[in-house]
Design a protein around this motif. Structure first.
Motif, PDB file in Angstrom:
ATOM      1  N   ALA A 164      20.598 -18.220  -8.030  1.00 43.18           N
ATOM      2  CA  ALA A 164      19.226 -18.576  -8.157  1.00 43.18           C
ATOM      3  C   ALA A 164      18.505 -17.835  -6.855  1.00 43.18           C
ATOM      4  O   ALA A 164      17.602 -17.209  -6.775  1.00 43.18           O
ATOM      5  N   PHE A 165      19.301 -18.101  -5.596  1.00 43.46           N
ATOM      6  CA  PHE A 165      18.968 -17.706  -4.455  1.00 43.46           C
ATOM      7  C   PHE A 165      18.778 -16.178  -4.251  1.00 43.46           C
ATOM      8  O   PHE A 165      18.042 -15.502  -3.801  1.00 43.46           O
ATOM      9  N   SER A 166      19.947 -15.634  -4.775  1.00 40.30           N
ATOM     10  CA  SER A 166      20.087 -13.993  -4.718  1.00 40.30           C
ATOM     11  C   SER A 166      18.942 -13.491  -5.630  1.00 40.30           C
ATOM     12  O   SER A 166      18.505 -12.487  -5.122  1.00 40.30           O
ATOM     13  N   ARG A 167      18.666 -14.018  -6.765  1.00 35.94           N
ATOM     14  CA  ARG A 167      17.487 -13.202  -7.809  1.00 35.94           C
ATOM     15  C   ARG A 167      16.166 -13.286  -6.893  1.00 35.94           C
ATOM     16  O   ARG A 167      15.373 -12.293  -7.008  1.00 35.94           O
ATOM     17  N   LEU A 168      16.177 -14.348  -6.279  1.00 33.99           N
ATOM     18  CA  LEU A 168      14.880 -14.736  -5.425  1.00 33.99           C
ATOM     19  C   LEU A 168      14.493 -13.821  -4.195  1.00 33.99           C
ATOM     20  O   LEU A 168      13.666 -12.994  -4.134  1.00 33.99           O
ATOM     21  N   LEU A 169      15.793 -13.696  -3.538  1.00 35.77           N
ATOM     22  CA  LEU A 169      15.740 -12.805  -2.454  1.00 35.77           C
ATOM     23  C   LEU A 169      15.606 -11.346  -2.760  1.00 35.77           C
ATOM     24  O   LEU A 169      14.742 -10.664  -2.097  1.00 35.77           O
ATOM     25  N   GLU A 170      16.360 -11.080  -3.805  1.00 37.78           N
ATOM     26  CA  GLU A 170      16.207  -9.663  -4.058  1.00 37.78           C
ATOM     27  C   GLU A 170      14.631  -9.081  -4.623  1.00 37.78           C
ATOM     28  O   GLU A 170      14.407  -8.025  -4.438  1.00 37.78           O
ATOM     29  N   ALA A 171      14.037  -9.892  -5.287  1.00 34.83           N
ATOM     30  CA  ALA A 171      12.607  -9.809  -5.856  1.00 34.83           C
ATOM     31  C   ALA A 171      11.722  -9.724  -4.608  1.00 34.83           C
ATOM     32  O   ALA A 171      10.782  -9.052  -4.671  1.00 34.83           O
ATOM     33  N   THR A 172      12.169 -10.601  -3.636  1.00 36.80           N
ATOM     34  CA  THR A 172      11.226 -10.911  -2.545  1.00 36.80           C
ATOM     35  C   THR A 172      11.164  -9.812  -1.471  1.00 36.80           C
ATOM     36  O   THR A 172      10.004  -9.569  -1.101  1.00 36.80           O
ATOM     37  N   LEU A 173      12.253  -9.295  -1.037  1.00 30.49           N
ATOM     38  CA  LEU A 173      12.419  -8.522   0.244  1.00 30.49           C
ATOM     39  C   LEU A 173      11.448  -7.078   0.110  1.00 30.49           C
ATOM     40  O   LEU A 173      10.800  -7.027   0.983  1.00 30.49           O
ATOM     41  N   PRO A 174      11.597  -6.724  -1.103  1.00 32.84           N
ATOM     42  CA  PRO A 174      10.655  -5.508  -1.212  1.00 32.84           C
ATOM     43  C   PRO A 174       9.151  -5.808  -1.265  1.00 32.84           C
ATOM     44  O   PRO A 174       8.348  -4.603  -0.914  1.00 32.84           O
ATOM     45  N   ARG A 175       8.802  -6.976  -1.334  1.00 35.37           N
ATOM     46  CA  ARG A 175       7.375  -7.097  -1.451  1.00 35.37           C
ATOM     47  C   ARG A 175       6.726  -7.793   0.125  1.00 35.37           C
ATOM     48  O   ARG A 175       5.588  -7.900   0.356  1.00 35.37           O
ATOM     49  N   ILE A 176       7.745  -7.795   0.797  1.00 36.75           N
ATOM     50  CA  ILE A 176       7.024  -8.083   2.139  1.00 36.75           C
ATOM     51  C   ILE A 176       6.821  -6.921   3.052  1.00 36.75           C
ATOM     52  O   ILE A 176       7.338  -5.754   3.265  1.00 36.75           O
ATOM     53  N   ASP A 177       5.424  -7.292   3.579  1.00 40.71           N
ATOM     54  CA  ASP A 177       4.562  -6.068   4.453  1.00 40.71           C
ATOM     55  C   ASP A 177       5.000  -6.668   5.809  1.00 40.71           C
ATOM     56  O   ASP A 177       4.090  -7.699   6.295  1.00 40.71           O
ATOM     57  N   PRO A 178       5.817  -5.989   6.655  1.00 41.26           N
ATOM     58  CA  PRO A 178       6.063  -6.349   7.942  1.00 41.26           C
ATOM     59  C   PRO A 178       4.475  -6.272   8.831  1.00 41.26           C
ATOM     60  O   PRO A 178       4.487  -7.047   9.980  1.00 41.26           O
ATOM     61  N   ALA A 179       3.545  -5.557   8.547  1.00 47.98           N
ATOM     62  CA  ALA A 179       2.232  -5.516   9.257  1.00 47.98           C
ATOM     63  C   ALA A 179       1.508  -6.619   8.823  1.00 47.98           C
ATOM     64  O   ALA A 179       0.494  -7.050   9.808  1.00 47.98           O
ATOM     65  N   ALA A 180       1.653  -7.418   7.823  1.00 49.22           N
ATOM     66  CA  ALA A 180       0.942  -8.433   7.555  1.00 49.22           C
ATOM     67  C   ALA A 180       1.746  -9.888   8.207  1.00 49.22           C
ATOM     68  O   ALA A 180       0.956 -11.005   8.070  1.00 49.22           O
ATOM     69  N   LEU A 181       2.975  -9.927   8.587  1.00 51.12           N
ATOM     70  CA  LEU A 181       3.479 -10.920   9.029  1.00 51.12           C
ATOM     71  C   LEU A 181       2.909 -11.477  10.428  1.00 51.12           C
ATOM     72  O   LEU A 181       2.724 -10.799  11.227  1.00 51.12           O
ATOM     73  N   ALA A 182       2.865 -12.820  10.478  1.00 49.35           N
ATOM     74  CA  ALA A 182       2.398 -13.545  11.755  1.00 49.35           C
ATOM     75  C   ALA A 182       3.149 -14.907  11.937  1.00 49.35           C
ATOM     76  O   ALA A 182       3.463 -15.264  10.818  1.00 49.35           O
ATOM     77  N   PRO A 183       3.510 -15.334  13.103  1.00 50.61           N
ATOM     78  CA  PRO A 183       4.301 -16.354  13.295  1.00 50.61           C
ATOM     79  C   PRO A 183       3.459 -17.620  12.905  1.00 50.61           C
ATOM     80  O   PRO A 183       2.017 -17.292  12.867  1.00 50.61           O
ATOM     81  N   ALA A 184       3.901 -18.641  12.573  1.00 49.11           N
ATOM     82  CA  ALA A 184       3.123 -19.937  12.003  1.00 49.11           C
ATOM     83  C   ALA A 184       2.610 -20.461  13.463  1.00 49.11           C
ATOM     84  O   ALA A 184       3.437 -20.903  14.363  1.00 49.11           O
ATOM     85  N   GLY A 185       1.277 -20.603  13.532  1.00 45.71           N
ATOM     86  CA  GLY A 185       0.980 -21.283  14.545  1.00 45.71           C
ATOM     87  C   GLY A 185       0.978 -20.240  15.902  1.00 45.71           C
ATOM     88  O   GLY A 185       1.038 -19.168  15.703  1.00 45.71           O
ATOM     89  N   VAL A 186       0.748 -21.045  17.061  1.00 44.52           N
ATOM     90  CA  VAL A 186       0.898 -20.276  18.427  1.00 44.52           C
ATOM     91  C   VAL A 186       1.727 -21.075  19.341  1.00 44.52           C
ATOM     92  O   VAL A 186       1.907 -22.366  19.229  1.00 44.52           O
ATOM     93  N   VAL A 187       2.421 -20.301  20.275  1.00 44.46           N
ATOM     94  CA  VAL A 187       3.181 -20.826  21.216  1.00 44.46           C
ATOM     95  C   VAL A 187       2.191 -20.716  22.676  1.00 44.46           C
ATOM     96  O   VAL A 187       2.281 -19.664  23.039  1.00 44.46           O
ATOM     97  N   TYR A 188       1.875 -21.831  23.297  1.00 39.49           N
ATOM     98  CA  TYR A 188       1.015 -21.764  24.089  1.00 39.49           C
ATOM     99  C   TYR A 188       2.113 -21.961  25.521  1.00 39.49           C
ATOM    100  O   TYR A 188       2.739 -22.788  25.786  1.00 39.49           O
ATOM    101  N   ARG A 189       2.307 -20.690  26.294  1.00 38.41           N
ATOM    102  CA  ARG A 189       3.226 -20.542  27.456  1.00 38.41           C
ATOM    103  C   ARG A 189       2.550 -20.641  28.784  1.00 38.41           C
ATOM    104  O   ARG A 189       1.279 -20.206  28.823  1.00 38.41           O
ATOM    105  N   PHE A 190       3.315 -21.163  29.564  1.00 40.80           N
ATOM    106  CA  PHE A 190       2.783 -21.374  31.032  1.00 40.80           C
ATOM    107  C   PHE A 190       3.279 -20.260  31.860  1.00 40.80           C
ATOM    108  O   PHE A 190       3.750 -20.362  32.929  1.00 40.80           O
TER     109      PHE A 190
END
Length: 265
Positions: free
Chosen positions: A236-262
């Motif tokens: 089940a995981f293999s089928r989902l991962l193989e279908a998902t990977l080609p759909r990922i657009d790296p330019a559209a990826l963003a972290p969840a939230g922000v890290v406020y750094r000092f």
């Protein structure tokens, strides 16, 4: 683009993975092993939490080394999978859940230390992870779209509950988790979610229900059924991962939230 993939119980290697043997990677938080190669035409970096033969129980998993290695190797995002125990009685065994919330109030690593990369005062990268949703909307959308296209049923949304192992939970503990709205539990993905957030790595988590947690049903899930479903989860995981990977657009990826750094960038 390179995507990190973290797998757990039952999935110690990735079906269809074209790459080398696991290699040792040194990090400031210790060494871990990763395998680099390609899956579904995409560069991937694979971490097996427990290792071949399940040599590491949940209390032996080196979460900071695992996430630190993925960050060092420059992945653009991380997809993690976990077998889990259903707390919501409406979850069908053998079904997938794409989580959108987290219950991890202890915020502790297996050794009892606080779950953070910032263990020392004055760390130049120290900061607070501030977020609404702990999981990447872009990676979740890729997973859900891929599941629909591949005909793989996946529940859209659910609260992942991290519990400490290696023991399973009592009925009273599960009642408390249910009251908090937890959908399913396992023993490894809480620290991964938090550390990915601190590392500003887009992260998504998918679970596969292998049993009903203690007290959810009148009769406990038989151990034989649990083991059968753990074995089935790999496909089940293999089928989902193989279908998902080609759909990922790296330019559209963003972290969840922000890290406020000092510190100044």
């Amino acid at each position: 683009m390179a995507i990190g993939i973290i797998t757990g119980s039952g999935t110690y290697a990735l079906p269809g993975f074209d790459g080398g043997e696991p290699e040792r990677v040194e990090t400031p938080w210790g060494a871990t092993e990763v395998a680099r190669g390609r899956l579904a035409g995409v560069d991937v970096v694979h971490v097996s939490r427990h290792g071949t033969g399940h040599v590491r129980l949940s209390n032996h998993v080196t979460h900071r080394a695992n996430l630190g290695a993925l960050q060092q190797l420059g992945v653009d995002g991380v997809l993690a999978v976990t077998v889990c125990g259903a707390v919501d009685p409406d979850v069908e065994l053998g079904s997938l859940i794409c989580f959108d919330d987290l219950h991890f109030p202890s915020n502790r690593l297996p050794d009892g230390a606080l779950c953070t990369f910032y263990g020392e005062a004055g760390d130049p990268w120290r900061g607070h992870w501030i977020y609404g949703d702990p999981y990447s909307p872009e990676l979740r959308r890729a997973l859900l779209d891929a599941a629909a296209a591949a005909g793989v049923p996946v529940r859209d949304g659910g609260c992942y509950g991290h519990v400490d192992g290696p023991r399973f939970n009592t009925r009273a503990e599960i009642r408390g988790l249910a009251a908090c709205g937890v959908t399913a539990v396992s023993q490894t993905a809480g620290p991964e979610t938090v550390l990915a957030g601190e590392a500003a790595l887009p992260f998504a988590l998918v679970g596969y229900a292998t049993d009903y947690a203690n007290g959810v049903q009148d009769e406990a899930t038989a151990v034989e059924r649990l083991l059968e479903l753990i074995a089935a989860s790999t496909d089940a995981f293999s089928r989902l991962l193989e279908a998902t990977l080609p759909r990922i657009d790296p330019a559209a990826l963003a972290p969840a939230g922000v890290v406020y750094r000092f510190h100044e960038a």
